[in-house]
Design a protein around this motif. Structure first.
Motif, short mmCIF file in Angstrom:
data_model
loop_
_atom_site.label_atom_id
_atom_site.label_comp_id
_atom_site.label_asym_id
_atom_site.label_seq_id
_atom_site.Cartn_x
_atom_site.Cartn_y
_atom_site.Cartn_z
N GLY A 179 0.79 -1.22 0.00
CA GLY A 179 0.00 0.00 0.00
C GLY A 179 0.83 1.28 0.00
O GLY A 179 0.28 2.36 -0.11
N VAL A 180 2.14 1.16 0.14
CA VAL A 180 2.98 2.36 0.08
C VAL A 180 3.40 2.59 -1.37
O VAL A 180 3.90 1.70 -2.03
CB VAL A 180 4.22 2.22 1.00
N VAL A 181 3.16 3.80 -1.85
CA VAL A 181 3.36 4.09 -3.26
C VAL A 181 4.83 4.28 -3.62
O VAL A 181 5.30 3.82 -4.64
CB VAL A 181 2.55 5.36 -3.65
N ARG A 182 5.55 4.93 -2.72
CA ARG A 182 6.96 5.22 -3.01
C ARG A 182 7.73 3.89 -3.18
O ARG A 182 7.71 3.05 -2.29
CB ARG A 182 7.56 6.00 -1.85
N PRO A 183 8.41 3.71 -4.31
CA PRO A 183 9.19 2.49 -4.47
C PRO A 183 10.36 2.46 -3.48
O PRO A 183 10.90 3.53 -3.14
CB PRO A 183 9.71 2.55 -5.91
N ALA A 184 10.72 1.27 -3.03
CA ALA A 184 11.84 1.18 -2.09
C ALA A 184 13.09 1.75 -2.74
O ALA A 184 13.35 1.52 -3.92
CB ALA A 184 12.05 -0.27 -1.69
N GLY A 185 13.86 2.49 -1.97
CA GLY A 185 15.08 3.07 -2.52
C GLY A 185 15.65 4.10 -1.57
O GLY A 185 15.00 4.51 -0.61
N ARG A 186 16.87 4.49 -1.88
CA ARG A 186 17.62 5.41 -1.04
C ARG A 186 16.92 6.77 -0.90
O ARG A 186 16.23 7.21 -1.82
CB ARG A 186 18.98 5.61 -1.71
N LEU A 187 17.12 7.41 0.20
CA LEU A 187 16.60 8.75 0.45
C LEU A 187 16.96 9.67 -0.72
O LEU A 187 18.11 9.72 -1.14
CB LEU A 187 17.22 9.30 1.75
N ALA A 188 15.94 10.40 -1.22
CA ALA A 188 16.16 11.29 -2.36
C ALA A 188 15.67 12.69 -2.01
O ALA A 188 14.95 12.88 -1.02
CB ALA A 188 15.42 10.77 -3.59
#
Ligand SMILES: Cc1cc2nc3c(=O)[nH]c(=O)nc-3n(C[C@H](O)[C@H](O)[C@H](O)COP(=O)(O)OP(=O)(O)OC[C@H]3O[C@@H](n4cnc5c(N)ncnc54)[C@H](O)[C@@H]3O)c2cc1C
Lengths: 243, 199
Positions: A185-194
């Motif tokens: 349910g979280v939209v932001r794809p996993a990945g480093r702080l941007a």
């Protein structure tokens, strides 16, 4: 109360409770009879003594504000000398020694009117949690936003309080950055702080927020560079590095 | 029985005589900074020594590079309890700068780009015990480690080795720098564990 007192003596501190933040991380609350009080963001030195007299000292941030006990939150590191002992072995009712409060720069005072942008990497959330709790406790309406970078949902510390602050009107804005695995349910794809994670209306450079960045050195370096790149005044970015 | 921390045992510490009390050996590189890393160009970098009566002597990057260089290999000790042995640097001893200004002052404020300051007794800066360095481990000093140039005072805790150094201001009376005004020690001798006020 609190603030820049001379830390001086080692104080006897009795472990009163130990609670789980995650499968491995623990919050330890100590009762310290001569505790002088502290500001949100400060840390203590913890000293352990072995039967042969050997002593080890490590720093831990205070994760609760003054008035809510002397609490630290510890992530046990593999093959660490002190953190696994604190997280798993120190018996409730036993004593360690503490010195503090220490650090007078990485602090938030409830009377400060500026918006606050908190940026946490992993266990670096500990002193920032003290700031969120100090805000809650003081009733201040100061706009607070926490950007919390963590590997996966199971690593989330302080769940109940964070959900409560995020869920109420006038609470804090909480944004999670999952670096490996996002929850459903979280939209932001996993990945480093941007940079996009750090840009939110109300905490933009022109809002002149006070920024507090805490975590492992590599994370702090990365996050502080992003903030400078976005146009935040370097003089308003305070950092604390855990190692 | 100490009465503290029952069951706690020493784990993996060495008895290395190079290790000051309360320190342990780091694989990484110690860092203690109050804020983000400033970016400073060599073209505009200058180094200024200000004597106690306000007189100034300034060096450009090229003038600094033209001074006699040394290559100290030293142990460094961070107040956050990391120590690192045998670090190698290249730079100019502080004595080479001090030789150009009137002496007599007992203290110095080391000043950095970005506003960081740290106070150091002049004796600790002179006598071949401190350098302005621009290389670490054979490569130009990276910005996060204080490049283009930083102070190196290996016999004091590493916060005295100010990154992004821009000058030294000599003082007749001691004043406190950034961390010192926030609770850290005025001298910072790791062998005496002078970490905070009152140590
Ligand atoms: C200001 C400050 C605040 C902090 N706040 C917190 C906090 O709130 N919460 C928190 O969890 N942590 C915090 N830390 C980090 C904490 O102080 C410790 O560094 C951390 O808990 C690890 O300590 P340790 O004794 O368990 O590990 P150590 O024994 O110090 O080891 C750390 C790592 O290095 C390796 N290692 C070290 N020495 C050797 C050796 N001789 N041989 C082989 N391997 C070695 C170990 O394998 C291990 O993985 C903070 C640090 C600072 C500076």
């Amino acid at each position: 109360m609190g603030g820049l007192t001379v830390p001086g003596a080692w104080l006897r501190a009795r472990l009163t409770t130990r609670t789980a933040e995650t499968a491995t991380a623990r919050t330890l609350v100590f009762s310290v009879p001569d505790w002088p009080g502290h500001l949100a963001g400060q840390h203590v030195d913890v000293r352990l003594t072995a039967d042969d007299g050997y002593q080890a000292v490590r720093s831990y941030s205070l994760s609760a504000p003054a008035g809510e006990g002397v609490a630290i939150s510890v992530q046990p590191v593999p093959d660490g000398e002190v953190s696994p002992y604190l997280a798993q072995e120190l018996p409730v009712g036993a004593d360690v020694q503490l010195r503090g409060p220490l650090g007078g720069w990485f602090v938030w005072r409830p009377e400060s009117p500026d918006p606050v942008l908190l940026v946490a990497g992993g266990s670096g959330v500990a002193p920032l949690m003290a700031m969120l709790r100090a805000r809650e406790r003081s009733g201040a309406a100061t706009p607070f936003r926490l950007v919390y970078s963590l590997r996966e949902p199971g690593q989330r510390w302080f769940r109940d309080d964070l959900d409560r602050y995020a869920g109420r009107d006038g609470g804090a804005d909480v944004h999670y950055v999952y670096t490996r695995v996002s929850p459903d349910g979280v939209v932001r794809p996993a990945g480093r702080l941007a940079a996009a994670d750090l840009s939110a209306p109300g905490w933009l450079p022109q809002d002149r927020p006070l920024c507090f960045v805490c975590g492992p050195t590599g994370f702090v370096e990365h996050a502080a560079n992003l903030l400078v790149g976005l146009g935040h005044d370097a003089g308003r970015i305070r950092t604390e590095r855990f190692g | 029985m100490s009465g503290f921390s029952p069951g706690f045992k020493r784990f993996h510490r060495s008895d290395d005589p190079r290790l000051p009390p309360g320190q342990f050996v780091a694989d990484g590189f110690p860092v203690l900074s109050a804020g983000p890393t400033p970016r400073i160009e060599r073209d505009t970098w200058t180094f200024t020594v200000t004597d106690a009566s306000g007189g100034e002597r300034r060096w450009t990057w090229a003038e600094y590079q033209a001074l006699a260089q040394e290559s100290p290999t030293v142990d460094i000790h961070c107040v956050t309890r990391w120590s690192k042995f045998g670090t190698s640097w290249r730079g100019v001893p502080v004595d080479a700068f001090l030789a150009h200004v009137p002496n007599g002052a007992g203290y110095a404020m080391v000043e950095s780009y970005g506003g960081y300051t740290t106070n150091v007794p002049l004796d600790d800066l002179a006598n071949g015990r401190a350098w302005i360095v621009h290389e670490y481990d054979g490569a130009p000093l990276a910005p996060e480690h204080g490049g283009p140039a930083r102070m190196l005072i290996p016999h004091l805790y590493f916060w005295k080795s100010a990154k992004w150094v821009r000058g030294i201001r000599l003082m007749e009376r001691d004043e406190q720098g950034f961390w010192e005004s926030l609770g850290y020690h005025d001298r910072g001798d790791p062998w005496r564990e002078q970490r905070t006020w009152g140590d």
